[in-house]
Design a protein around this motif. Structure first.
Motif, mmCIF file in Angstrom:
data_model
loop_
_atom_site.group_PDB
_atom_site.id
_atom_site.type_symbol
_atom_site.label_atom_id
_atom_site.label_comp_id
_atom_site.label_asym_id
_atom_site.label_seq_id
_atom_site.Cartn_x
_atom_site.Cartn_y
_atom_site.Cartn_z
ATOM 1 N N GLY A 233 0.801 -1.226 0.000
ATOM 2 C CA GLY A 233 0.000 0.000 0.000
ATOM 3 C C GLY A 233 0.823 1.259 0.000
ATOM 4 N N GLN A 234 2.028 1.192 -0.565
ATOM 5 C CA GLN A 234 2.909 2.358 -0.608
ATOM 6 C C GLN A 234 3.308 2.628 -2.044
ATOM 7 N N ALA A 235 2.840 3.754 -2.572
ATOM 8 C CA ALA A 235 3.209 4.164 -3.923
ATOM 9 C C ALA A 235 4.463 5.025 -3.843
ATOM 10 N N VAL A 236 5.574 4.494 -4.300
ATOM 11 C CA VAL A 236 6.858 5.193 -4.218
ATOM 12 C C VAL A 236 7.070 5.991 -5.495
ATOM 13 N N ASP A 237 7.426 7.261 -5.332
ATOM 14 C CA ASP A 237 7.713 8.106 -6.487
ATOM 15 C C ASP A 237 8.914 7.561 -7.257
ATOM 16 N N VAL A 238 8.751 7.414 -8.555
ATOM 17 C CA VAL A 238 9.834 6.921 -9.397
ATOM 18 C C VAL A 238 10.881 8.012 -9.552
ATOM 19 N N PRO A 239 12.164 7.696 -9.352
ATOM 20 C CA PRO A 239 13.202 8.721 -9.529
ATOM 21 C C PRO A 239 13.217 9.251 -10.959
ATOM 22 N N ARG A 240 13.718 10.450 -11.097
ATOM 23 C CA ARG A 240 13.812 11.049 -12.419
ATOM 24 C C ARG A 240 14.734 10.233 -13.308
ATOM 25 N N LYS A 241 14.294 10.003 -14.563
ATOM 26 C CA LYS A 241 15.098 9.208 -15.486
ATOM 27 C C LYS A 241 16.367 9.973 -15.878
ATOM 28 N N HIS A 242 17.394 9.167 -16.193
ATOM 29 C CA HIS A 242 18.638 9.794 -16.617
ATOM 30 C C HIS A 242 18.462 10.396 -18.003
ATOM 31 N N ASP A 243 19.255 11.416 -18.278
ATOM 32 C CA ASP A 243 19.210 12.071 -19.580
ATOM 33 C C ASP A 243 19.816 11.147 -20.634
ATOM 34 N N LEU A 244 19.014 10.792 -21.625
ATOM 35 C CA LEU A 244 19.497 9.912 -22.684
ATOM 36 C C LEU A 244 20.422 10.677 -23.614
ATOM 37 N N LYS A 245 21.629 10.170 -23.766
ATOM 38 C CA LYS A 245 22.612 10.803 -24.636
ATOM 39 C C LYS A 245 22.957 9.852 -25.773
ATOM 40 N N PRO A 246 23.186 10.373 -26.962
ATOM 41 C CA PRO A 246 23.441 9.501 -28.111
ATOM 42 C C PRO A 246 24.821 8.855 -28.052
ATOM 43 N N GLY A 247 24.928 7.732 -28.742
ATOM 44 C CA GLY A 247 26.214 7.078 -28.875
ATOM 45 C C GLY A 247 26.601 6.245 -27.668
ATOM 46 N N ALA A 248 27.701 5.509 -27.844
ATOM 47 C CA ALA A 248 28.179 4.648 -26.766
ATOM 48 C C ALA A 248 28.670 5.456 -25.578
ATOM 49 N N VAL A 249 29.321 6.591 -25.870
ATOM 50 C CA VAL A 249 29.807 7.431 -24.776
ATOM 51 C C VAL A 249 28.638 7.961 -23.950
ATOM 52 N N ALA B 48 22.347 8.919 -10.141
ATOM 53 C CA ALA B 48 22.428 8.522 -8.732
ATOM 54 C C ALA B 48 21.407 7.442 -8.381
ATOM 55 N N ALA B 49 20.199 7.510 -8.958
ATOM 56 C CA ALA B 49 19.162 6.523 -8.626
ATOM 57 C C ALA B 49 19.578 5.120 -9.038
ATOM 58 N N THR B 50 20.353 4.996 -10.114
ATOM 59 C CA THR B 50 20.818 3.676 -10.549
ATOM 60 C C THR B 50 21.789 3.085 -9.542
ATOM 61 N N LEU C 261 14.766 3.398 -3.171
ATOM 62 C CA LEU C 261 14.221 3.286 -4.526
ATOM 63 C C LEU C 261 13.325 4.461 -4.901
ATOM 64 N N GLY C 262 12.996 5.309 -3.949
ATOM 65 C CA GLY C 262 12.140 6.448 -4.254
ATOM 66 C C GLY C 262 12.952 7.636 -4.744
ATOM 67 N N ALA C 263 12.231 8.612 -5.229
ATOM 68 C CA ALA C 263 12.879 9.840 -5.678
ATOM 69 C C ALA C 263 13.460 10.575 -4.482
ATOM 70 N N SER C 264 14.606 11.188 -4.678
ATOM 71 C CA SER C 264 15.190 11.986 -3.610
ATOM 72 C C SER C 264 14.335 13.225 -3.384
ATOM 73 N N ARG C 265 14.599 13.921 -2.286
ATOM 74 C CA ARG C 265 13.810 15.116 -1.973
ATOM 75 C C ARG C 265 13.940 16.165 -3.081
ATOM 76 N N ALA C 266 15.155 16.310 -3.598
ATOM 77 C CA ALA C 266 15.353 17.291 -4.673
ATOM 78 C C ALA C 266 14.633 16.862 -5.944
ATOM 79 N N GLU C 267 14.682 15.547 -6.257
ATOM 80 C CA GLU C 267 13.999 15.058 -7.449
ATOM 81 C C GLU C 267 12.495 15.207 -7.320
ATOM 82 N N ALA C 268 11.953 14.879 -6.153
ATOM 83 C CA ALA C 268 10.515 15.014 -5.944
ATOM 84 C C ALA C 268 10.093 16.470 -6.035
#
Length: 447
Positions: A92-108, A118-120, A222-229
């Protein structure tokens, strides 16, 4: 006090049962089911953690190995997602999903975006912690439950245990408890009562305590940090404000086109008719009704324009927030004690939000709370503007949800305005009053 700021995680509508009926509550069994259902996820997570560490660290010294390590690190998010879903359904606890990482092109970009998220890393650290915690909670909970049910049913299965010679030299069948064989009717009844007490009172509390520990660990790791929320909330609120502003502009455009513009077109036609009549030497008595009609249309157009302008930036704010609030308080049909102590002038956006918020709250106190007096305090604390509006009305104010179409009214609208600039709104309004509403705003709106 009821705070209108969203928490990092939202508990669902699950009410804990009374302690007498806790053993038969669906919540108790859902919590127990979580321990059992999460066990295979925790085991698989530990295996993935072991592979990620054993493989990722050695191969990470090469460029190709970094890609592999980034993939193994990102895979921890699968177990985190499964745990959050299970937490919502069973705990019965809905945990806020952390903000997704910024997708960058290429292998780098693939490597850097995952290694810098940080969430990973929290999800990776959660895997061994989750394994140890889930194994412990499952074993403890099921151990207490089995012991309780075993004691209750001992009279049925105890007679099938192998015969043993006791300290008295006599053969006995049954379990031993505190050095005594439970093989007589009084001992079996007492043992069953002990098991029943264990099942009714001890196991539900132990099970709930272990579940609460799981909730804390899942929410914190596993939840979003205070800054992310906070960032997510501000982004959502700003989107709502932008949508409301767009709806307002469309409404103004529609009303100008269908109302005021049509009225001005009619006014132009009436004046044109009067001009033509004057050019052809018509009598004043013939032209006078046209002039009266044009005058009436002009006044009605002015009224419509004033209605459209309502809610826009008022000219009274040009003289500062204090002057604007003095004007607002003077229009309320009851006495208002106003105190403004600001050492600097806020930005125009903050002044506008503060002005309209106080105006809305005083209007609510007059129309809905039936207040006879109010007090408005504006001060500066730690670089933020603090507004307090207190009235002696009948209370019961609360932040109501929107209409489902993105439109907010009343306190909900004020809350969205405050959140759009990283502000907060608190409501303390018990039934019968008094009502105290506190709004905290930054001195300047974030760009």
């Amino acid at each position: 006090m009821l705070s209108a700021v969203s928490p990092r995680s939202t508990p669902l509508a699950l009410k804990r049962p009374r302690w007498v009926l806790a053993a038969f509550s669906p919540l108790t069994w859902r919590e127990f089911a979580f321990h059992a259902a999460h066990l295979p996820i925790a085991v698989a997570g530990l295996l993935w953690f072991s592979v990620a560490v054993a493989v990722g660290l050695p191969v990470g010294v090469t460029w190709v190995g970094l890609v592999v390590s980034a993939f193994l690190l990102a895979g921890c998010g699968w177990f985190a997602s499964a745990t959050r879903k299970l937490s919502r359904r069973l705990l019965g606890q809905a945990v806020d999903v952390p903000r997704k990482h910024d997708l960058k092109p290429g292998a780098v970009g693939y490597v850097t975006s995952r290694f810098s998220h940080a969430a990973t890393w929290r999800a990776l650290a959660f895997l061994p912690v989750s394994f140890a915690l889930t194994v412990a909670t499952f074993c403890i909970s099921i151990g207490v439950l089995v012991a309780a049910l075993g004691a209750i049913t001992h009279s049925v299965w105890g007679q099938y245990l192998p015969e043993q010679i006791g300290n008295d030299g006599q053969p006995h069948r049954g379990a031993q408890f505190l050095g005594e064989f439970v093989d007589t009717v009084p001992l079996q009844v007492g043992f069953a009562v002990l098991g029943l007490a264990l099942f009714l009172f001890v196991w539900p509390s132990v099970n709930h305590g272990l579940s609460s520990l799981q909730r804390v660990v899942i929410r914190s790791m596993l939840g979003a940090s205070r800054a992310e929320a906070r960032l997510t909330e501000v982004t959502r609120s700003r989107a709502a404000v932008v949508q409301n502003a767009d709806d307002t502009l469309r409404r103004i455009e529609r009303e100008l086109h269908d109302g005021t513009q049509a009225r001005l077109v009619g006014l132009a036609m009436t004046l044109g008719d009067a001009r033509d009549r004057l050019q052809h030497g018509a009598e004043p008595g013939v032209i006078a009704p046209l002039v009266d009609q044009a005058h009436s249309s002009t006044r009605e157009a002015l009224v419509e324009l004033r209605e459209l302008a309502r809610g826009m930036h008022p000219p009274v704010l040009d003289d500062g927030l204090e002057s604007a609030l003095i004007s607002a308080c003077s229009r309320v049909p009851f006495p208002v004690n106003l105190e403004v102590s600001l050492i600097f002038r806020p930005s125009t956006v903050i002044e506008s939000i503060a002005y309209f918020s106080v105006l809305e709250l005083l209007t609510n106190a007059s129309k809905h709370a039936r207040a006879t007096q109010a007090r408005v305090t504006v001060s500066e604390r730690s670089g933020r503007i603090e507004l307090e509006v207190r009235d002696n009305g009948r209370g019961g104010a609360f932040v109501s949800p929107g209409d489902g179409a993105g439109h907010q009214t009343g306190l909900a609208g004020l809350l969205e305005r405050a959140r759009s600039v990283d502000g907060t709104l608190d409501v303390n309004s018990p039934a019968g009053g008094p009502t105290l509403i506190t709004i905290s705003l930054p001195a300047a709106a974030a760009s």
